[in-house]
Design a protein around this motif. Structure first.
Motif, PDB file in Angstrom:
ATOM      1  N   THR A 414       0.837  -1.199   0.000  1.00 28.58           N
ATOM      2  CA  THR A 414       0.000   0.000   0.000  1.00 28.58           C
ATOM      3  C   THR A 414       0.875   1.253   0.000  1.00 28.58           C
ATOM      4  OG1 THR A 414      -0.066  -0.093   2.405  1.00 28.58           O
ATOM      5  CG2 THR A 414      -1.915  -1.111   1.242  1.00 28.58           C
ATOM      6  N   VAL A 415       0.266   2.361  -0.351  1.00 28.95           N
ATOM      7  CA  VAL A 415       0.982   3.639  -0.283  1.00 28.95           C
ATOM      8  C   VAL A 415       1.072   4.023   1.192  1.00 28.95           C
ATOM      9  CG1 VAL A 415       0.916   6.086  -0.910  1.00 28.95           C
ATOM     10  CG2 VAL A 415       0.132   4.355  -2.551  1.00 28.95           C
ATOM     11  N   ASN A 416       2.294   4.169   1.709  1.00 26.43           N
ATOM     12  CA  ASN A 416       2.442   4.457   3.135  1.00 26.43           C
ATOM     13  C   ASN A 416       3.069   5.833   3.381  1.00 26.43           C
ATOM     14  OD1 ASN A 416       5.189   4.180   2.704  1.00 26.43           O
ATOM     15  ND2 ASN A 416       5.268   2.071   3.433  1.00 26.43           N
ATOM     16  N   ASP A 417       3.220   6.153   4.643  1.00 20.81           N
ATOM     17  CA  ASP A 417       3.773   7.455   5.040  1.00 20.81           C
ATOM     18  C   ASP A 417       5.113   7.729   4.376  1.00 20.81           C
ATOM     19  OD1 ASP A 417       1.749   8.201   6.612  1.00 20.81           O
ATOM     20  OD2 ASP A 417       2.790   7.968   8.529  1.00 20.81           O
ATOM     21  N   SER A 418       5.941   6.690   4.346  1.00 25.66           N
ATOM     22  CA  SER A 418       7.286   6.844   3.809  1.00 25.66           C
ATOM     23  C   SER A 418       7.228   7.271   2.340  1.00 25.66           C
ATOM     24  CB  SER A 418       8.023   5.519   3.977  1.00 25.66           C
ATOM     25  OG  SER A 418       9.022   5.370   3.021  1.00 25.66           O
ATOM     26  N   ASP A 419       6.270   6.711   1.582  1.00 25.51           N
ATOM     27  CA  ASP A 419       6.133   7.066   0.169  1.00 25.51           C
ATOM     28  C   ASP A 419       5.766   8.537   0.020  1.00 25.51           C
ATOM     29  OD1 ASP A 419       6.547   4.391  -0.618  1.00 25.51           O
ATOM     30  OD2 ASP A 419       4.445   3.927  -0.205  1.00 25.51           O
ATOM     31  N   VAL A 420       4.824   8.980   0.849  1.00 24.88           N
ATOM     32  CA  VAL A 420       4.374  10.377   0.745  1.00 24.88           C
ATOM     33  C   VAL A 420       5.517  11.315   1.104  1.00 24.88           C
ATOM     34  CG1 VAL A 420       2.689  12.087   1.509  1.00 24.88           C
ATOM     35  CG2 VAL A 420       2.010   9.697   1.264  1.00 24.88           C
ATOM     36  N   MET A 421       6.257  10.953   2.150  1.00 28.02           N
ATOM     37  CA  MET A 421       7.387  11.786   2.565  1.00 28.02           C
ATOM     38  C   MET A 421       8.438  11.867   1.465  1.00 28.02           C
ATOM     39  SD  MET A 421       8.674  11.387   6.367  1.00 28.02           S
ATOM     40  CE  MET A 421       7.767  10.059   7.052  1.00 28.02           C
ATOM     41  N   LEU A 422       8.680  10.721   0.844  1.00 27.17           N
ATOM     42  CA  LEU A 422       9.692  10.684  -0.222  1.00 27.17           C
ATOM     43  C   LEU A 422       9.246  11.557  -1.391  1.00 27.17           C
ATOM     44  CD1 LEU A 422      12.314   9.538  -1.299  1.00 27.17           C
ATOM     45  CD2 LEU A 422      11.079   7.537  -2.100  1.00 27.17           C
ATOM     46  N   ALA A 423       7.965  11.438  -1.762  1.00 23.59           N
ATOM     47  CA  ALA A 423       7.437  12.250  -2.867  1.00 23.59           C
ATOM     48  C   ALA A 423       7.480  13.729  -2.494  1.00 23.59           C
ATOM     49  CB  ALA A 423       6.018  11.827  -3.206  1.00 23.59           C
ATOM     50  N   GLU A 424       7.185  13.993  -1.234  1.00 25.47           N
ATOM     51  CA  GLU A 424       7.184  15.382  -0.779  1.00 25.47           C
ATOM     52  C   GLU A 424       8.594  15.971  -0.858  1.00 25.47           C
ATOM     53  OE1 GLU A 424       6.185  15.850   3.307  1.00 25.47           O
ATOM     54  OE2 GLU A 424       6.384  18.020   3.196  1.00 25.47           O
ATOM     55  N   ALA A 425       9.552  15.223  -0.312  1.00 27.28           N
ATOM     56  CA  ALA A 425      10.928  15.732  -0.268  1.00 27.28           C
ATOM     57  C   ALA A 425      11.525  15.850  -1.660  1.00 27.28           C
ATOM     58  CB  ALA A 425      11.791  14.826   0.596  1.00 27.28           C
ATOM     59  N   SER A 426      11.043  15.026  -2.591  1.00 24.18           N
ATOM     60  CA  SER A 426      11.638  15.024  -3.929  1.00 24.18           C
ATOM     61  C   SER A 426      10.775  15.766  -4.933  1.00 24.18           C
ATOM     62  CB  SER A 426      11.831  13.578  -4.403  1.00 24.18           C
ATOM     63  OG  SER A 426      12.451  12.811  -3.410  1.00 24.18           O
ATOM     64  N   ASN A 427       9.695  16.387  -4.473  1.00 19.17           N
ATOM     65  CA  ASN A 427       8.726  17.061  -5.333  1.00 19.17           C
ATOM     66  C   ASN A 427       8.251  16.137  -6.449  1.00 19.17           C
ATOM     67  OD1 ASN A 427       7.034  19.125  -6.074  1.00 19.17           O
ATOM     68  ND2 ASN A 427       8.535  20.080  -7.434  1.00 19.17           N
ATOM     69  N   GLY A 428       7.726  14.986  -6.042  1.00 20.13           N
ATOM     70  CA  GLY A 428       7.242  14.013  -7.005  1.00 20.13           C
ATOM     71  C   GLY A 428       5.776  13.704  -6.798  1.00 20.13           C
ATOM     72  N   ILE A 429       5.246  12.833  -7.660  1.00 24.75           N
ATOM     73  CA  ILE A 429       3.870  12.376  -7.482  1.00 24.75           C
ATOM     74  C   ILE A 429       3.898  10.883  -7.168  1.00 24.75           C
ATOM     75  CG2 ILE A 429       2.947  14.099  -9.084  1.00 24.75           C
ATOM     76  CD1 ILE A 429       2.539  11.725 -11.068  1.00 24.75           C
ATOM     77  N   ILE A 430       2.769  10.364  -6.685  1.00 19.73           N
ATOM     78  CA  ILE A 430       2.704   8.937  -6.364  1.00 19.73           C
ATOM     79  C   ILE A 430       1.720   8.271  -7.304  1.00 19.73           C
ATOM     80  CG2 ILE A 430       2.073   7.249  -4.589  1.00 19.73           C
ATOM     81  CD1 ILE A 430       2.964   9.271  -2.505  1.00 19.73           C
ATOM     82  N   LEU A 431       2.132   7.153  -7.887  1.00 23.59           N
ATOM     83  CA  LEU A 431       1.219   6.367  -8.690  1.00 23.59           C
ATOM     84  C   LEU A 431       0.945   5.075  -7.930  1.00 23.59           C
ATOM     85  CD1 LEU A 431       2.787   6.764 -12.256  1.00 23.59           C
ATOM     86  CD2 LEU A 431       0.926   8.076 -11.227  1.00 23.59           C
ATOM     87  N   ALA A 432      -0.328   4.800  -7.691  1.00 26.55           N
ATOM     88  CA  ALA A 432      -0.711   3.584  -6.979  1.00 26.55           C
ATOM     89  C   ALA A 432      -1.437   2.688  -7.963  1.00 26.55           C
ATOM     90  CB  ALA A 432      -1.620   3.938  -5.807  1.00 26.55           C
ATOM     91  N   PHE A 433      -0.867   1.505  -8.207  1.00 24.96           N
ATOM     92  CA  PHE A 433      -1.473   0.598  -9.165  1.00 24.96           C
ATOM     93  C   PHE A 433      -2.060  -0.612  -8.438  1.00 24.96           C
ATOM     94  CE2 PHE A 433      -1.420  -2.914 -12.200  1.00 24.96           C
ATOM     95  CZ  PHE A 433      -2.220  -2.355 -13.193  1.00 24.96           C
ATOM     96  N   ASN A 434      -3.376  -0.741  -8.530  1.00 26.23           N
ATOM     97  CA  ASN A 434      -4.074  -1.863  -7.890  1.00 26.23           C
ATOM     98  C   ASN A 434      -3.747  -1.988  -6.415  1.00 26.23           C
ATOM     99  OD1 ASN A 434      -5.810  -3.032  -9.663  1.00 26.23           O
ATOM    100  ND2 ASN A 434      -4.228  -4.313 -10.624  1.00 26.23           N
ATOM    101  N   THR A 435      -3.559  -0.869  -5.772  1.00 27.77           N
ATOM    102  CA  THR A 435      -3.253  -0.926  -4.355  1.00 27.77           C
ATOM    103  C   THR A 435      -3.881   0.268  -3.644  1.00 27.77           C
ATOM    104  OG1 THR A 435      -1.497  -1.174  -2.723  1.00 27.77           O
ATOM    105  CG2 THR A 435      -1.020   0.287  -4.554  1.00 27.77           C
ATOM    106  N   LYS A 436      -4.028   0.126  -2.325  1.00 28.90           N
ATOM    107  CA  LYS A 436      -4.722   1.164  -1.564  1.00 28.90           C
ATOM    108  C   LYS A 436      -3.747   2.175  -0.973  1.00 28.90           C
ATOM    109  CE  LYS A 436      -8.988  -1.074  -0.181  1.00 28.90           C
ATOM    110  NZ  LYS A 436      -8.852  -2.486  -0.591  1.00 28.90           N
ATOM    111  N   VAL A 437      -4.320   3.215  -0.422  1.00 25.34           N
ATOM    112  CA  VAL A 437      -3.528   4.244   0.252  1.00 25.34           C
ATOM    113  C   VAL A 437      -3.818   4.135   1.750  1.00 25.34           C
ATOM    114  CG1 VAL A 437      -3.110   6.716   0.435  1.00 25.34           C
ATOM    115  CG2 VAL A 437      -3.756   5.734  -1.775  1.00 25.34           C
ATOM    116  N   ASP A 438      -2.785   3.977   2.566  1.00 22.92           N
ATOM    117  CA  ASP A 438      -2.986   3.916   4.023  1.00 22.92           C
ATOM    118  C   ASP A 438      -3.661   5.209   4.490  1.00 22.92           C
ATOM    119  OD1 ASP A 438      -1.635   1.576   3.976  1.00 22.92           O
ATOM    120  OD2 ASP A 438       0.204   2.331   4.917  1.00 22.92           O
ATOM    121  N   PRO A 439      -4.569   5.115   5.461  1.00 26.24           N
ATOM    122  CA  PRO A 439      -5.252   6.335   5.926  1.00 26.24           C
ATOM    123  C   PRO A 439      -4.274   7.417   6.383  1.00 26.24           C
ATOM    124  CG  PRO A 439      -6.299   4.388   6.839  1.00 26.24           C
ATOM    125  CD  PRO A 439      -5.085   3.911   6.124  1.00 26.24           C
TER     126      PRO A 439
END
Ligand code: GDP
Length: 573
Positions: A414-439
């Protein structure tokens, strides 16, 4: 007096003498007013002009960026090391083991309290360790624009191997452009298999020296204390190659690594000096907090008067507790410090009215056209490894001459906190394929403006990215029906015209929703539900089985038997 003397090209004593002949008794350090100074100046053959304080337009925030240092002023500085790795692989134990090497070296005050960073010495060369292991803290700092780490030590337990957070850590270190050393820990365990780990690392594009790459691996045991010296030696080698330098002879720039409120000493902040030297008495600013270095302590709690590059220092004297990751600057004096804080506060308030600056598929093309974006950074999560690999290769092929598409992390789950932080720090976007996003990740992305796009079909994902890169991405909306109401009676109001007296047959209808008016199954009109009443009261919503009065914007020719369909639109892509 001295200033005036300098200005008039005479000694301060001469100025005082002139003043005395004019009946003004002044001492060396006293200030005098303009008129008095002017009299002296005229006597000395000058033509004084009073400087008029000019009202200037609000200036940009004072001294935000550091001026570059002349290479000749740069001196070698110790490396700053962060320990990363999967949970329970021994990060904390390793930090403890390294800290103990100093006690073994016979230094006083071996027992240290945790202040966020500490320094050890090997063969006369210092190494600074960040005492909060893990990539969450590492990337949280980076997201604030404060990269302190020079070298990442990736801890992998020899009995467990490469695990999900190991892979995350690799991506975080690589995204930050920080060189890595792998410490293969728990070598004392019978199941330890370093070769298997080297193999696994290679699969994740971390090619170790034995396999022809340039990543150093060091077998260690944190609990037994073996291999620690080799690890420190490797760190020093990598540091040497990295040519870490700073200019100690300038006002300090530092980063807050940890901070707390101490009941007797007030706000205490552990700083890591990045450049320059921090001294007792310096006026400082961190974010929107100013202060003065009233006292400073090293990582063993001993008083120090100054701290040079890469040195951790616990500082007393900030007005409030700053946040970890905040950058700190030394400024001329406390007045300037307060001014900088004020400027920053104003700049923040002004910018809060503008949109999120974070990269977003909707606005991507504008940034590319404006030449502001050269890379589309992607963090990719998929249900299975096969799709992650396939999507990674396919999206990277979408790179154009203007924009490079770069997947900085791809893994399963699933998309977790670490992914969001990484995207945030790197000014990126997140693509989630067939998977959920942690609340919690959803919450973080809402707060930080990180764009998360979910897909179930590869082709659609690729098409969206391709369109976004070409400026042809149009958001698609789906119509979602919320409920229906049947018109049973029509009322007249002098103010709003026809009001539909309805009965809600299904769903829940709300004020503000869009409405289609259907007669005989055909759409007669479209509008917005502007008024909703139960008896005389305005209400927000009405559920199935209740009666209500409905006002629709732009339409009031209701007839008995009309059906009102309430709906809203949802983003489909
Ligand atoms: P962290 O979550 O990565 O900080 O891991 P810890 O340092 O808390 O260690 C997790 C567990 O592994 C603890 O029970 C440690 O005692 C154990 N451990 C850490 N290093 C070693 C080691 O070198 N050998 C063995 N046998 N156990 C270790």
């Amino acid at each position: 007096m001295k200033e005036l003397g300098d200005l008039l090209k005479v000694t301060p004593v001469e100025v005082i003498k002139r003043l005395m002949t004019n009946g003004v008794m002044a001492s060396m350090n006293q200030s005098i007013d303009y008129d008095t100074a002017a009299v002296v100046a005229v006597e000395l053959g000058w033509d004084p002009q009073e400087e008029v304080a000019v009202e200037v337009a609000p200036s940009p925030p004072a001294i935000e960026e550091e001026e570059a240092d002349d290479p000749a002023t740069l001196k070698e500085r110790p490396p700053v090391v962060t320990i990363l790795g999967h949970v329970d692989h021994g990060k904390t134990s390793l930090l403890d083991a390294i800290r103990k090497t100093r006690v073994a070296a016979g230094e006083a005050g071996g027992i240290t309290q945790h202040v966020g960073a500490y320094q050890v010495e090997r063969e006369g060369r210092k190494i600074t360790f960040i005492d909060t292991p893990g990539h969450a803290a590492f990337t949280a700092m980076r997201a604030r624009g404060a990269q302190v780490t020079d070298i990442a030590v990736l801890v992998v337990a020899a009995d467990d191997g490469v695990m999900p957070q190991t892979i995350e850590a690799i991506s975080h270190a690589q995204a930050a452009g920080v060189p890595m050393i792998v410490a293969i820990n728990k070598m004392d365990l019978p199941g330890a298999n370093p070769d298997r780990i080297k193999q696994q690392l290679t699969e994740h594009n971390v090619v170790v020296e034995d396999f022809g790459g340039d990543i150093v691996t060091v077998p260690v045991s944190a609990t037994k204390g073996t291999g620690i010296d080799d690890l420190l030696e490797s760190i020093n080698l990598v540091a040497e190659i990295s040519e870490l330098r700073a200019n100690p002879d300038r006002p300090a720039a530092a980063v807050v690594v940890e901070a707390e409120m101490d009941s007797s000493r007030g706000p205490l902040a552990t700083l890591l000096v990045k450049n320059g030297t921090l001294r007792q008495g310096d006026a400082i600013v961190a974010g929107e907090i100013s202060g003065r270095v009233k006292a400073m302590f090293d990582d063993r709690g001993e008083r120090i008067r100054e701290a040079g590059p890469s040195t951790p220092a616990v500082v007393m004297g900030m007005e409030e507790v700053p946040e970890a990751g905040e950058r700190l600057r030394v400024v001329a004096d406390e007045k300037t410090a307060r001014q900088v804080v004020e400027d920053r506060r104003r700049a923040r308030e002004a910018s809060e009215q503008t949109a999120h600056a974070h990269v977003n598929l909707d606005t991507l093309f504008n940034e590319i056209s404006a030449g502001k974006l050269k890379e589309l950074i992607i963090v990719l999560k998929a249900d299975v490894r096969g799709s992650a690999e396939a999507i990674r290769a396919a999206v990277e092929r979408l790179s154009t001459a203007e924009v490079k598409v770069k997947v900085i992390h791809s893994s399963t789950g699933t998309v977790n906190d670490s992914d969001v932080m990484l995207a945030e720090a790197s000014n990126g976007i997140i693509l989630a394929f067939n998977t959920k996003v942690d609340p919690s990740a959803r919450k973080r992305s809402d707060a930080t403006g990180v764009d998360i796009r979910s897909y179930g079909i590869i082709y659609q994902l690729l098409e969206d990215i391709e369109k976004a890169l070409a400026g042809m991405y149009e958001p698609v909306y789906n119509m979602v029906v919320d409920g229906h109401a049947e018109v049973r009676q029509v009322f007249k109001s002098s103010r709003v015209g026809g009001i539909a007296g309805c009965y809600v047959t299904d769903g829940t209808i709300r004020r503000g929703l869009s409405v289609r008016v259907l007669r005989g199954g055909a759409e007669l009109a479209k509008g917005r539900c502007e008024g909703l009443k139960r008896f005389q009261d305005d209400v927000r919503e009405v559920q199935t089985g209740y009666e209500c009065g409905v006002v629709v914007s732009g339409f009031d020719k209701f007839a008995e038997g009309d059906v009102l369909e309430f709906f809203h639109e949802e983003r489909a892509n």
